[in-house]
Write an enzyme that holds these catalytic residues in place. Structure first.
Site, PDB file in Angstrom:
ATOM      1  NE  ARG A 271     -57.757  10.843 -52.575  1.00 49.17           N
ATOM      2  CZ  ARG A 271     -58.216   9.599 -52.753  1.00 49.17           C
ATOM      3  NH1 ARG A 271     -59.184   9.121 -51.975  1.00 49.17           N
ATOM      4  NH2 ARG A 271     -57.726   8.823 -53.690  1.00 49.17           N
TER       5      ARG A 271
ATOM      6  CB  SER B  14     -54.007  13.143 -57.330  1.00 47.34           C
ATOM      7  OG  SER B  14     -53.834  11.822 -57.764  1.00 47.34           O
TER       8      SER B  14
ATOM      9  CD  GLU C  84     -55.759  14.395 -53.377  1.00 48.26           C
ATOM     10  OE1 GLU C  84     -56.413  13.913 -54.318  1.00 48.26           O
ATOM     11  OE2 GLU C  84     -54.779  13.840 -52.879  1.00 48.26           O
TER      12      GLU C  84
HETATM   13  C1  LIG Z   1     -46.204  10.454 -55.162  1.00 47.63           C
HETATM   14  C2  LIG Z   1     -47.445  10.674 -54.301  1.00 47.63           C
HETATM   15  C3  LIG Z   1     -48.508   9.797 -54.418  1.00 47.63           C
HETATM   16  C4  LIG Z   1     -49.661   9.962 -53.644  1.00 47.63           C
HETATM   17  N1  LIG Z   1     -50.676   9.072 -53.781  1.00 47.63           N
HETATM   18  C5  LIG Z   1     -51.797   9.208 -53.027  1.00 47.63           C
HETATM   19  C6  LIG Z   1     -52.871   8.257 -53.145  1.00 47.63           C
HETATM   20  O1  LIG Z   1     -52.796   7.290 -53.895  1.00 47.63           O
HETATM   21  N2  LIG Z   1     -53.978   8.450 -52.376  1.00 47.63           N
HETATM   22  C7  LIG Z   1     -54.079   9.492 -51.501  1.00 47.63           C
HETATM   23  O2  LIG Z   1     -55.125   9.597 -50.844  1.00 47.63           O
HETATM   24  N3  LIG Z   1     -53.085  10.406 -51.374  1.00 47.63           N
HETATM   25  C8  LIG Z   1     -51.947  10.286 -52.095  1.00 47.63           C
HETATM   26  N4  LIG Z   1     -50.932  11.206 -51.968  1.00 47.63           N
HETATM   27  C9  LIG Z   1     -51.080  12.343 -51.045  1.00 47.63           C
HETATM   28  C10 LIG Z   1     -50.420  12.100 -49.638  1.00 47.63           C
HETATM   29  O3  LIG Z   1     -49.503  11.043 -49.692  1.00 47.63           O
HETATM   30  C11 LIG Z   1     -51.464  11.796 -48.569  1.00 47.63           C
HETATM   31  O4  LIG Z   1     -52.418  12.821 -48.501  1.00 47.63           O
HETATM   32  C12 LIG Z   1     -50.824  11.628 -47.185  1.00 47.63           C
HETATM   33  O5  LIG Z   1     -51.788  11.170 -46.253  1.00 47.63           O
HETATM   34  C13 LIG Z   1     -50.197  12.908 -46.669  1.00 47.63           C
HETATM   35  O6  LIG Z   1     -49.456  12.581 -45.505  1.00 47.63           O
HETATM   36  P1  LIG Z   1     -48.375  13.564 -44.937  1.00 47.63           P
HETATM   37  O7  LIG Z   1     -47.922  13.029 -43.614  1.00 47.63           O
HETATM   38  O8  LIG Z   1     -47.328  13.808 -45.936  1.00 47.63           O
HETATM   39  O9  LIG Z   1     -49.280  14.863 -44.720  1.00 47.63           O
HETATM   40  P2  LIG Z   1     -48.805  16.403 -44.729  1.00 47.63           P
HETATM   41  O10 LIG Z   1     -48.630  16.860 -46.126  1.00 47.63           O
HETATM   42  O11 LIG Z   1     -47.664  16.607 -43.790  1.00 47.63           O
HETATM   43  O12 LIG Z   1     -50.116  17.091 -44.121  1.00 47.63           O
HETATM   44  C14 LIG Z   1     -51.340  17.014 -44.809  1.00 47.63           C
HETATM   45  C15 LIG Z   1     -52.430  17.646 -43.917  1.00 47.63           C
HETATM   46  O13 LIG Z   1     -52.600  16.884 -42.733  1.00 47.63           O
HETATM   47  C16 LIG Z   1     -52.368  17.696 -41.570  1.00 47.63           C
HETATM   48  N5  LIG Z   1     -51.732  16.825 -40.568  1.00 47.63           N
HETATM   49  C17 LIG Z   1     -50.583  16.109 -40.715  1.00 47.63           C
HETATM   50  N6  LIG Z   1     -50.373  15.354 -39.616  1.00 47.63           N
HETATM   51  C18 LIG Z   1     -51.385  15.625 -38.759  1.00 47.63           C
HETATM   52  C19 LIG Z   1     -51.735  15.161 -37.443  1.00 47.63           C
HETATM   53  N7  LIG Z   1     -51.001  14.241 -36.781  1.00 47.63           N
HETATM   54  N8  LIG Z   1     -52.852  15.653 -36.856  1.00 47.63           N
HETATM   55  C20 LIG Z   1     -53.626  16.562 -37.508  1.00 47.63           C
HETATM   56  N9  LIG Z   1     -53.358  17.036 -38.740  1.00 47.63           N
HETATM   57  C21 LIG Z   1     -52.251  16.558 -39.360  1.00 47.63           C
HETATM   58  C22 LIG Z   1     -51.497  18.847 -42.052  1.00 47.63           C
HETATM   59  O14 LIG Z   1     -51.634  19.985 -41.235  1.00 47.63           O
HETATM   60  C23 LIG Z   1     -52.072  19.057 -43.459  1.00 47.63           C
HETATM   61  O15 LIG Z   1     -53.274  19.818 -43.373  1.00 47.63           O
HETATM   62  C24 LIG Z   1     -49.744  11.061 -52.726  1.00 47.63           C
HETATM   63  C25 LIG Z   1     -48.663  11.946 -52.613  1.00 47.63           C
HETATM   64  C26 LIG Z   1     -47.510  11.753 -53.382  1.00 47.63           C
HETATM   65  C27 LIG Z   1     -46.351  12.689 -53.225  1.00 47.63           C
END
Ligand SMILES: Cc1cc2nc3c(=O)[nH]c(=O)nc-3n(C[C@H](O)[C@H](O)[C@H](O)COP(=O)(O)OP(=O)(O)OC[C@H]3O[C@@H](n4cnc5c(N)ncnc54)[C@H](O)[C@@H]3O)c2cc1C
Length: 336
Positions: free
Chosen positions: A164, A235, A331
């Site tokens: 992570r 998580s 996380e």
């Molecule tokens: C129901 C649920 C289940 C999940 N299951 C998992 C799992 O099994 N495994 C897991 O690892 N995670 C899981 N997650 C967490 C999440 O889905 C991941 O971390 C995902 O990669 C976040 O993507 P996002 O686009 O929503 O990021 P955001 O929440 O929009 O951003 C997260 C971070 O990334 C940065 N960021 C976003 N885009 C960019 C970019 N293009 N360049 C630079 N920085 C950027 C943001 O500034 C922030 O710091 C889960 C979440 C939910 C709600």
């Protein structure tokens, strides 16, 4: 690039927290990225890059510019005897990309089905599930350095992926906009199906990327709350990594504590188990709570503020620390 003022982020975070961003824009092209960099040069306000908002908690309004990354495109960029290389832009939805690979018979990403969010955020915390991490499949990544506007290609090694975590979430935090990633899909796939629940659900079925993806989708839907129904960020806490001494001491006190040895000799323990043992599963404080089926997932029961979610998170951190001497780490990114 259209800049809006005092924009609500409620639809842009999976906790569905009502928070406002002082400025807001959508990045849909290279030109938009140039405009954003130009804006940044003439402003001393902070910049928040946002994907699907599924790994973020807004405790307060954001007093800067939020840039929603929405650049699209999936391209096969090459192949050799072992792999097919697929380049995908940051704004693509992660799960839709995984399903595109599965439908087109490209193996490798199936275990990462149904993880919410965008492709560009996936390397940030090296997303992982069911025994597979993005690091296993990532070939290279293209990112723009925000201060210089220079584009750089990072090899897998240069991303310094770990559990992570990555270069972009640690030492280079806030310095790069991830534009695209290139995945290597193996031509002779090695299926990861030994994980709890996956093997059973595949019994009697032909093993393929598609059947594994379908099983994982069904498993995840049975365990995790759908953010469109009940706000959450998956998580909320990382699974702690212990050294052998600490692990042995704890194991003597709590013989049922599950532990998973890692390649670096540390032992990963289940944060859900620790939280559950402190009696938090299904508990509610105001509009915030712990999901009844999964102690690691904090939920917004409706109308919760970011402060309420953060409040219950801190109460959990304190009780786990008091009982087990372990400090849980959140996380998601916390916006204060
Ligand atoms: C129901 C649920 C289940 C999940 N299951 C998992 C799992 O099994 N495994 C897991 O690892 N995670 C899981 N997650 C967490 C999440 O889905 C991941 O971390 C995902 O990669 C976040 O993507 P996002 O686009 O929503 O990021 P955001 O929440 O929009 O951003 C997260 C971070 O990334 C940065 N960021 C976003 N885009 C960019 C970019 N293009 N360049 C630079 N920085 C950027 C943001 O500034 C922030 O710091 C889960 C979440 C939910 C709600």
């Amino acid at each position: 690039m259209n800049i809006q003022k005092n924009h609500s982020l409620k639809k842009h975070n999976s906790f569905a927290i009502e928070a406002k961003s002082r400025y807001f824009c959508q990045i849909e092209s290279e030109d938009h990225i140039d405009s954003l960099l130009e804006w940044q040069q003439h402003s001393d306000l902070p910049l928040l890059l946002l994907g699907g908002g599924s790994n973020i908690l807004f405790i307060n309004d954001y007093q800067g510019m939020t840039a929603l990354i929405n650049t699209k495109g999936i391209t096969i960029v090459g192949e050799d005897s072992d792999f097919t290389y697929i380049k995908v832009n940051a704004g693509e939805n992660w799960h839709q990309f995984v399903r595109w690979t599965v439908e087109n018979n490209y193996a490798g990403l199936e275990n990462l089905s149904l993880i919410p969010g965008t492709v560009g955020a996936a390397p940030m915390q090296n997303i992982g599930a069911y025994g597979v991490e993005l690091a296993d499949l990532l070939h290279e990544l293209k990112a723009i350095e925000l201060t210089t506007g220079k584009s750089k290609t990072f090899t897998q090694k240069e991303c310094f992926f770990s559990y992570r975590d990555s270069f972009f979430k640690s030492s280079a935090f806030g310095k790069y906009l991830i534009q695209s990633i290139t995945i290597k899909s193996p031509k002779k796939p090695h299926w990861n199906i030994n994980y709890e629940g996956v093997k059973n659900s595949l019994e009697g079925k032909t093993i393929s990327a598609k059947t594994i993806s379908n099983s994982i989708i069904a498993l995840r839907q049975s365990k995790l709350p759908d953010p469109f129904v009940i706000g959450n960020a998956g998580s909320f806490f990382k699974n702690p990594l212990l050294n052998k001494e600490k692990w042995q001491t704890l194991k003597e006190l709590h013989p049922n504590l599950p532990g998973y040895p890692q390649t670096d000799d540390s032992i990963k323990i289940s944060a859900a188990w620790l939280i559950d043992k402190c009696g938090w599963k299904g508990k509610r404080q105001g509009n915030a709570g712990v999901y009844k089926k999964h102690a690691l997932v904090l939920v917004n029961h409706g109308g919760a503020t970011g402060k309420e979610i953060w409040g219950i998170a801190n109460d959990i951190i304190n009780t786990v620390n008091d009982k087990f001497g372990i400090e849980l780490e959140a996380e998601p990114r916390i916006i204060v």
